[in-house]
Design an enzyme around this catalytic site. Structure first.
Site, PDB file in Angstrom:
ATOM      1  N   ASP A 161      59.078  43.180  43.957  1.00 16.81           N
ATOM      2  CA  ASP A 161      58.137  44.147  44.880  1.00 16.81           C
ATOM      3  C   ASP A 161      58.602  45.166  46.041  1.00 16.81           C
ATOM      4  O   ASP A 161      57.643  45.214  46.941  1.00 16.81           O
ATOM      5  CB  ASP A 161      56.763  43.489  45.396  1.00 16.81           C
ATOM      6  CG  ASP A 161      55.218  44.181  45.855  1.00 16.81           C
ATOM      7  OD1 ASP A 161      55.520  45.699  45.134  1.00 16.81           O
ATOM      8  OD2 ASP A 161      54.596  43.998  46.197  1.00 16.81           O
ATOM      9  N   CYS A 216      43.345  43.933  24.492  1.00 15.02           N
ATOM     10  CA  CYS A 216      42.118  44.510  25.785  1.00 15.02           C
ATOM     11  C   CYS A 216      41.036  44.478  24.030  1.00 15.02           C
ATOM     12  O   CYS A 216      40.097  44.093  24.434  1.00 15.02           O
ATOM     13  CB  CYS A 216      42.395  45.286  26.892  1.00 15.02           C
ATOM     14  SG  CYS A 216      43.599  45.009  27.214  1.00 15.02           S
ATOM     15  N   CYS A 219      37.299  46.013  24.931  1.00 15.52           N
ATOM     16  CA  CYS A 219      36.941  44.852  25.873  1.00 15.52           C
ATOM     17  C   CYS A 219      37.067  45.876  26.844  1.00 15.52           C
ATOM     18  O   CYS A 219      38.261  45.993  27.124  1.00 15.52           O
ATOM     19  CB  CYS A 219      37.091  43.545  26.584  1.00 15.52           C
ATOM     20  SG  CYS A 219      36.769  42.670  28.060  1.00 15.52           S
ATOM     21  N   CYS A 222      36.483  44.686  33.137  1.00 17.92           N
ATOM     22  CA  CYS A 222      37.914  44.887  34.240  1.00 17.92           C
ATOM     23  C   CYS A 222      36.985  46.724  34.922  1.00 17.92           C
ATOM     24  O   CYS A 222      37.064  46.482  36.212  1.00 17.92           O
ATOM     25  CB  CYS A 222      39.322  45.324  33.746  1.00 17.92           C
ATOM     26  SG  CYS A 222      39.792  46.407  32.871  1.00 17.92           S
ATOM     27  N   CYS A 226      35.610  47.334  38.284  1.00 24.75           N
ATOM     28  CA  CYS A 226      35.656  47.572  39.696  1.00 24.75           C
ATOM     29  C   CYS A 226      34.725  48.371  40.568  1.00 24.75           C
ATOM     30  O   CYS A 226      34.411  48.897  40.339  1.00 24.75           O
ATOM     31  CB  CYS A 226      37.116  48.390  39.657  1.00 24.75           C
ATOM     32  SG  CYS A 226      37.991  49.389  40.938  1.00 24.75           S
ATOM     33  N   CYS A 242      41.090  52.349  45.082  1.00 28.00           N
ATOM     34  CA  CYS A 242      41.734  51.080  45.124  1.00 28.00           C
ATOM     35  C   CYS A 242      41.172  50.067  45.801  1.00 28.00           C
ATOM     36  O   CYS A 242      41.920  50.472  46.978  1.00 28.00           O
ATOM     37  CB  CYS A 242      42.763  50.490  44.769  1.00 28.00           C
ATOM     38  SG  CYS A 242      43.166  49.436  44.195  1.00 28.00           S
ATOM     39  N   CYS A 269      41.962  43.048  46.256  1.00 28.25           N
ATOM     40  CA  CYS A 269      41.066  43.227  45.595  1.00 28.25           C
ATOM     41  C   CYS A 269      41.216  42.436  44.047  1.00 28.25           C
ATOM     42  O   CYS A 269      42.101  42.764  43.575  1.00 28.25           O
ATOM     43  CB  CYS A 269      40.073  44.429  45.764  1.00 28.25           C
ATOM     44  SG  CYS A 269      38.660  44.226  44.089  1.00 28.25           S
ATOM     45  N   CYS A 272      38.906  43.397  39.168  1.00 28.57           N
ATOM     46  CA  CYS A 272      39.724  43.925  37.879  1.00 28.57           C
ATOM     47  C   CYS A 272      40.618  42.265  36.880  1.00 28.57           C
ATOM     48  O   CYS A 272      40.359  42.567  35.688  1.00 28.57           O
ATOM     49  CB  CYS A 272      40.462  44.642  37.891  1.00 28.57           C
ATOM     50  SG  CYS A 272      42.330  44.509  38.777  1.00 28.57           S
TER      51      CYS A 272
END
Ligand code: B12
Length: 384
Positions: A161, A216, A219, A222, A226, A242, A269, A272
Site C-alpha cells: 500500500d 458474489c 448478493c 455490501c 454502504c 466513501c 469504515c 461493506c
C-alpha cells in the site's frame, strides 16, 4: 502512503546464474512455504500484464475510474501514469510479482455492536493496532533474503500500500481471490479482512492460475449496507463518498451531505465488509501487533475527544491513525458526537472545543452542536 523498500541493487555481488525450469518450479514451492513461516496466509505468483486476462483490462478500468474523478483529492492515484499498471515501468527488470495476503482481524471484536452504540467510537478494524505497512514490508524483505540465500542475488522491491501498484488486480491474477461487488479482494475461505503486499522480482518464476470464480452471485449486501452509497457500480467505489476517504484521506471539511451517514465511524469504515456474508469466514489474525491498543475497539467518543494533542501523538505512535493528525481526529469525532443522542455531557464537550484554534475543527464542532441542540429541542417538543 509510505515509502517502499528501496530497490535492491548490490552490484558487488556476482549475478545469479540462470535457473532451470525445474529449479524455478522448486523455488516457487519453497517461496510459498517460507511465506507461510513468515506469517502470510497466502502467497501467489503472477506475471506483470494487467491489460488482459480473466480479470479484465485494469489499465482501462483504472483510467475510467480516474476520468470519473472518483479519486477525489487523492492526486497520487493519477500521478504516476502507466507505472501503476505496468510493473516493469515502476521497477525495471520486473517480470514476476509475488503477491501475499495477511489477516488483520483481532478476535472478539463485536464490531456490529459497536456500530450500533452511538456513544462509542467505531475505528476500522485494520487500524486498531500497529501500522501494517512496516510490519509487512519487513516480512517481504525477509522473504526476499531467503530467496537470495537459496539462489544468490536477485532484483526485487517490496510494496505494501505504498507505491503506484495495482494490489488487488495483481492479487486476483496471482490466485488470491476475486473482486467483490464492494471492490474488495475476497477469498472464499477468509473473506476480505486482510492486507495485500507484493514483491516485484526479476526471477522468471512459474505463475499461478488467476482466481477464476466470482462468488458474489446475486448478493449485493455490501451495496445496501454502504452508509453513503459509495459503491456506485459492481466493484466500483466513488472514493469521494466513501467514509474511509472522508475520515482518512480528505484534508478539508467533510461535505455536510455525508455527515449524518457517518454515524459513529471516526476512522475508516468497514460496513461493506462487515455485512458481506463471506466475512464470517474471516480468520483471526496471528499477529499480536494487530491487537487493539488503548481500548480503541470500543472506546467512548467522549474519552477520545478529550485526548489532548500530545496524548493523541503518544497513543497513536506506531499506528496508522497518527497520519491523519490531531485536527482531523477532532474533526471526525466532532461529527460522530453530532450524531450521538443528545446529552449534556456531549454538549459540554463540544462547547469546550468551540473556540479551538483550527477553523476546520470549529466548523465541525458548530455543526455538531447544532445537531445536538436540534435533538434536545425535538425531545422537549415530544415530551411536551
Ligand atoms: C486508493 C485506495 C483507497 C481509496 C479508494 C478505494 C477504491 N475502491 O478504489 C479509499 C480511501 C476509499 C480506500 C478505502 C479502503 N481501502 Co484502500 N486502497 C487504496 C489503494 C491505495 C489503491 C486502490 C486503487 O487502485 N483504486 C482504483 C480502483 C480502480 O482499483 P481497485 O480498488 O484495486 O479495484 C479493483 C477491483 O474493483 C477490480 N474490478 C472490479 N470490477 C471490475 C471491472 C472491470 C472491467 C475490471 C477490469 C476490474 C474490476 O479491479 C480493480 C482494479 O482494476 C490500495 C492499495 C494499492 N496500491 O492498490 C488500497 C487497498 C485497496 N485498500 C485496502 C483497504 C483495507 C481499504 C478499506 C477496507 C479501509 C477501511 N476499512 O476503511 C477501504 C475499503 C473501501 C472499498 N470498498 O474499496 C486494501 C484492500 C485489501 C483487500 N482485501 O481488498 C488495499 C489493497 C491496501 C492493502 N495493501 O491492503 N482505499
Amino acid at each position: 502512503m509510505t515509502a517502499s523498500v528501496p530497490p535492491h541493487n548490490d552490484t558487488a555481488t556476482p549475478a545469479t546464474p540462470p535457473l532451470s525450469t525445474c529449479e524455478l518450479a522448486d523455488l516457487a514451492r519453497e517461496i510459498k512455504d517460507w511465506g507461510d513461516d513468515l506469517g502470510f496466509q497466502q502467497v501467489g505468483i503472477t506475471d506483470t500484464d494487467l491489460t488482459q486476462g480473466p480479470g479484465g483490462d485494469h489499465e482501462a478500468h483504472l483510467n475510467a475510474w480516474l476520468d470519473q474523478g472518483y479519486q477525489g483529492e487523492m492526486g497520487f492515484m493519477a500521478k504516476h501514469g502507466t507505472k501503476r499498471t505496468r510493473p516493469a515501468e515502476l521497477e525495471p527488470g520486473t517480470v514476476r510479482v509475488i503477491s501475499v495476503r495477511m489477516d488483520y482481524l483481532p478476535e472478539d471484536m463485536a464490531s456490529i455492536e459497536v456500530l450500533r452504540r452511538p456513544e462509542s467510537a467505531y475505528v476500522s478494524r485494520y487500524a486498531l493496532g500497529r501500522d501494517y505497512h512496516k510490519l509487512m514490508r519487513k516480512r517481504l524483505a525477509a522473504l526476499a533474503k531467503r530467496i537470495e540465500e537459496r539462489v544468490g542475488t536477485i532484483g526485487y522491491r517490496a510494496f505494501v500500500d505504498s507505491a503506484p501498484v495495482m494490489e488487488r488486480a495483481l492479487a486476483q491474477k496471482a490466485g488470491l481471490g476475486w473482486f467483490g461487488k464492494n471492490a474488495m479482494l475476497l477469498n472464499p475461505k477468509a473473506g476480505s479482512l486482510f492486507f495485500l503486499g507484493e514483491l516485484y522480482t526479476d526471477l522468471p518464476l512459474p505463475v499461478d492460475a488467476p482466481f477464476a470464480r466470482d462468488h458474489c452471485g446475486s448478493c449485493n449486501s455490501c451495496q445496501v449496507a454502504c452508509p453513503t452509497g459509495a459503491i456506485v457500480d459492481d466493484g466500483v467505489v466513488d472514493a469521494r463518498k466513501c467514509i474511509s476517504y472522508l475520515t482518512i484521506e480528505l484534508h478539508g471539511a467533510i461535505p455536510e451531505e455525508h455527515r449524518r451517514a457517518m454515524g459513529n465511524r471516526i476512522y475508516g469504515c468497514d460496513d461493506c465488509q462487515l455485512f458481506c456474508p463471506f466475512t464470517r469466514f474471516a480468520n483471526p489474525t496471528r499477529e499480536d501487533d494487530f491487537y487493539p491498543r488503548h481500548d480503541l475497539e470500543c472506546a467512548e467518543l467522549l474519552t477520545l475527544f478529550a485526548w489532548g494533542e500530545q496524548e493523541f501523538l503518544d497513543k497513536t505512535a506506531g499506528s496508522a491513525i497518527r497520519r491523519i493528525g490531531y485536527v482531523r481526529w477532532l474533526r471526525n469525532i466532532a461529527v460522530a458526537l453530532g450524531n450521538a443522542p443528545y446529552s449534556e455531557a456531549v454538549e459540554a464537550a463540544l462547547m469546550a472545543r468551540r473556540a479551538y484554534p483550527s477553523e476546520l475543527v470549529r466548523e465541525h464542532v458548530a455543526w455538531a452542536l447544532a445537531e445536538q441542540r436540534d435533538k434536545a429541542a425535538r425531545r422537549i417538543a415530544t415530551a411536551g
